[in-house]
Motif scaffolding. Structure first.
Motif, PDB file in Angstrom:
ATOM      1  N   VAL A  91      10.610  20.339  38.143  1.00 58.66           N
ATOM      2  CA  VAL A  91      11.085  19.925  36.823  1.00 58.66           C
ATOM      3  C   VAL A  91      10.083  20.412  35.783  1.00 58.66           C
ATOM      4  O   VAL A  91       8.887  20.141  35.909  1.00 58.66           O
ATOM      5  CB  VAL A  91      11.231  18.388  36.737  1.00 58.66           C
ATOM      6  N   PRO A  92      10.524  21.143  34.741  1.00 55.32           N
ATOM      7  CA  PRO A  92       9.590  21.593  33.702  1.00 55.32           C
ATOM      8  C   PRO A  92       8.825  20.424  33.098  1.00 55.32           C
ATOM      9  O   PRO A  92       9.400  19.349  32.878  1.00 55.32           O
ATOM     10  CB  PRO A  92      10.508  22.256  32.665  1.00 55.32           C
TER      11      PRO A  92
ATOM     12  N   ALA B 130       1.982  15.595  26.590  1.00 56.58           N
ATOM     13  CA  ALA B 130       2.439  16.982  26.591  1.00 56.58           C
ATOM     14  C   ALA B 130       1.332  17.894  27.111  1.00 56.58           C
ATOM     15  O   ALA B 130       1.559  18.743  27.991  1.00 56.58           O
ATOM     16  CB  ALA B 130       2.863  17.400  25.180  1.00 56.58           C
ATOM     17  N   PHE B 131       0.121  17.711  26.602  1.00 52.67           N
ATOM     18  CA  PHE B 131      -1.002  18.534  27.067  1.00 52.67           C
ATOM     19  C   PHE B 131      -1.340  18.234  28.528  1.00 52.67           C
ATOM     20  O   PHE B 131      -1.650  19.146  29.305  1.00 52.67           O
ATOM     21  CB  PHE B 131      -2.228  18.308  26.182  1.00 52.67           C
ATOM     22  N   LEU B 132      -1.290  16.952  28.926  1.00 47.58           N
ATOM     23  CA  LEU B 132      -1.621  16.591  30.303  1.00 47.58           C
ATOM     24  C   LEU B 132      -0.615  17.177  31.288  1.00 47.58           C
ATOM     25  O   LEU B 132      -0.990  17.750  32.322  1.00 47.58           O
ATOM     26  CB  LEU B 132      -1.680  15.071  30.449  1.00 47.58           C
ATOM     27  N   TYR B 133       0.676  17.026  30.989  1.00 44.06           N
ATOM     28  CA  TYR B 133       1.704  17.541  31.903  1.00 44.06           C
ATOM     29  C   TYR B 133       1.600  19.055  32.024  1.00 44.06           C
ATOM     30  O   TYR B 133       1.782  19.618  33.113  1.00 44.06           O
ATOM     31  CB  TYR B 133       3.089  17.145  31.405  1.00 44.06           C
ATOM     32  N   LEU B 134       1.325  19.735  30.903  1.00 38.71           N
ATOM     33  CA  LEU B 134       1.159  21.178  30.958  1.00 38.71           C
ATOM     34  C   LEU B 134      -0.063  21.555  31.789  1.00 38.71           C
ATOM     35  O   LEU B 134      -0.041  22.548  32.533  1.00 38.71           O
ATOM     36  CB  LEU B 134       1.039  21.742  29.540  1.00 38.71           C
ATOM     37  N   ALA B 135      -1.145  20.780  31.666  1.00 36.25           N
ATOM     38  CA  ALA B 135      -2.353  21.051  32.445  1.00 36.25           C
ATOM     39  C   ALA B 135      -2.071  20.940  33.938  1.00 36.25           C
ATOM     40  O   ALA B 135      -2.502  21.786  34.739  1.00 36.25           O
ATOM     41  CB  ALA B 135      -3.469  20.082  32.042  1.00 36.25           C
TER      42      ALA B 135
ATOM     43  N   LEU C 126      10.657  21.372  22.586  1.00 35.57           N
ATOM     44  CA  LEU C 126       9.577  22.225  23.080  1.00 35.57           C
ATOM     45  C   LEU C 126       9.908  22.790  24.461  1.00 35.57           C
ATOM     46  O   LEU C 126       9.591  23.947  24.765  1.00 35.57           O
ATOM     47  CB  LEU C 126       8.269  21.432  23.130  1.00 35.57           C
ATOM     48  N   SER C 127      10.554  21.992  25.299  1.00 35.67           N
ATOM     49  CA  SER C 127      10.946  22.465  26.621  1.00 35.67           C
ATOM     50  C   SER C 127      11.981  23.583  26.509  1.00 35.67           C
ATOM     51  O   SER C 127      11.920  24.578  27.236  1.00 35.67           O
ATOM     52  CB  SER C 127      11.496  21.310  27.459  1.00 35.67           C
ATOM     53  N   LEU C 128      12.935  23.424  25.589  1.00 38.24           N
ATOM     54  CA  LEU C 128      13.921  24.484  25.375  1.00 38.24           C
ATOM     55  C   LEU C 128      13.254  25.757  24.889  1.00 38.24           C
ATOM     56  O   LEU C 128      13.643  26.874  25.267  1.00 38.24           O
ATOM     57  CB  LEU C 128      14.971  24.016  24.357  1.00 38.24           C
TER      58      LEU C 128
ATOM     59  N   ALA D  58      18.232  27.821  30.274  1.00 34.85           N
ATOM     60  CA  ALA D  58      18.471  27.926  31.718  1.00 34.85           C
ATOM     61  C   ALA D  58      17.438  27.141  32.509  1.00 34.85           C
ATOM     62  O   ALA D  58      17.757  26.491  33.518  1.00 34.85           O
ATOM     63  CB  ALA D  58      18.465  29.395  32.143  1.00 34.85           C
ATOM     64  N   GLY D  59      16.172  27.184  32.054  1.00 36.10           N
ATOM     65  CA  GLY D  59      15.127  26.431  32.733  1.00 36.10           C
ATOM     66  C   GLY D  59      15.326  24.937  32.630  1.00 36.10           C
ATOM     67  O   GLY D  59      15.072  24.194  33.594  1.00 36.10           O
ATOM     68  N   VAL D  60      15.799  24.469  31.471  1.00 33.75           N
ATOM     69  CA  VAL D  60      16.061  23.037  31.294  1.00 33.75           C
ATOM     70  C   VAL D  60      17.213  22.591  32.191  1.00 33.75           C
ATOM     71  O   VAL D  60      17.150  21.545  32.848  1.00 33.75           O
ATOM     72  CB  VAL D  60      16.369  22.732  29.814  1.00 33.75           C
TER      73      VAL D  60
END
Length: 306
Positions: free
Chosen positions: A30-31, A74-79, A186-188, A194-196
């Motif tokens: 999941v993104p 947002a920063f933590l999940y991306l990390a 931001l996810s889009l 397509a990724g979402v």
């Protein structure tokens, strides 16, 4: 801090420490920004209709949501998504302890005592020892993203404290309004439509359980208690307890993910605990000298409603 508040702070550290492993476990496939949006949708529904609006202005609600929830996670999940391990993320994020006390000293004039400064220094040394104990195998992008998460959390801490936000649960729920739409947009942007869609298709029972934990325990229970503690006590007394989070995070990563800690990590974890105890002892001495009533609520600063 009262004994009750100390126990509540320890509970928050336990819940948040386990949270890193739970996020990493549930986010597979999941993104990260989509996962964040779904988490805070779960925070809002149905709590937004059950919890009254906090007695602070919209500016405070939006600022806490933007920094403590959207920015931090947002920063933590991306990390985590770019390869930072859950155990190490639980450590690096605790840079917010130092940042919060520094910001509170400059913005709120909450000058730490000598003992508190020493305790934070010992805790920071423990963080450094644990980081070096990893042997230098750290993704730099993930490290930088996690440090940005720590800065965002520290700003949110100071905003909550400056507002005298005694309604911790209500502030947590209503500030979550800031997160889902920006995170989804931001996810889009990052992952594409397509990724979402693919991420929604990959949202299985593991992601569902992870969302329930992160929304119900880490967000509603954890931040509800933490914001309430900040509303009743100076930041320099509350925030050092969160130095225990990486100890829990590394232990659970060891037991559940096989991230075996090195001797340096174990020694650094011990330093963290010592730093917490020294900082809290220094804060208790200052309260006793001033003859303050530690169980009483602080004056509530109400921002204009907009």
């Amino acid at each position: 801090m009262s004994r009750r508040d100390c126990l509540l702070a320890a509970l928050v550290a336990l819940v948040w420490g386990l949270n890193f492993v739970v996020i990493d476990w549930g986010m597979r496939g999941v993104p990260p920004l989509l996962f964040l949006a779904l988490r805070f949708c779960a925070v809002l529904v149905p709590a937004i209709w059950l919890v009254p609006r906090p007695t602070v202005g919209w500016r405070v609600v939006l600022a806490v949501g933007a920094f403590m929830s959207l920015g931090q996670f947002a920063f933590l999940y991306l990390a985590l998504d770019v390869g930072l391990s859950p155990g190490l993320a639980s450590l690096v994020l605790q840079a917010q302890v130092i940042l919060t006390i520094l910001l509170a000293a400059g913005v709120l004039r909450e000058r730490p005592t000598t003992a508190q400064a020493v305790g934070v220094g010992v805790g920071a040394a423990g963080l450094l020892v644990v980081a070096l104990g990893r042997g230098g195998s750290v993704p730099l992008l993930g490290l930088g993203l996690c440090l940005l998460a720590a800065l965002s959390w520290a700003i949110g801490n100071v905003v909550a404290r400056s507002a005298g936000a005694v309604g911790g649960l209500s502030l947590t729920v209503w500030s979550a309004l800031v997160v889902p739409v920006p995170a989804l947009l931001l996810s889009l942007l990052v992952d594409g439509p397509a990724g979402v869609v693919a991420g929604l298709g990959a949202f299985g029972w593991e992601a569902g359980l992870s969302t329930l934990y992160t929304a119900g325990l880490a967000s509603l229970l954890g931040y509800g208690l933490f914001n309430g503690l900040l509303g009743r006590n100076p930041s320099a007394q509350v925030v050092p307890w969160i130095l225990l989070v990486p100890v829990v995070g590394m232990t659970t990563a060891w037991l559940l993910l096989g991230e075996v800690p090195t001797r340096g990590e174990l020694g650094g974890g011990l330093l963290l605990v010592v730093g917490v105890l020294v900082a809290l002892r220094g804060g208790a001495r200052r309260v006793r000298r001033r003859g303050a009533v530690v169980d009483g609520p602080p004056p509530v600063v109400t921002a204009p409603h907009s």
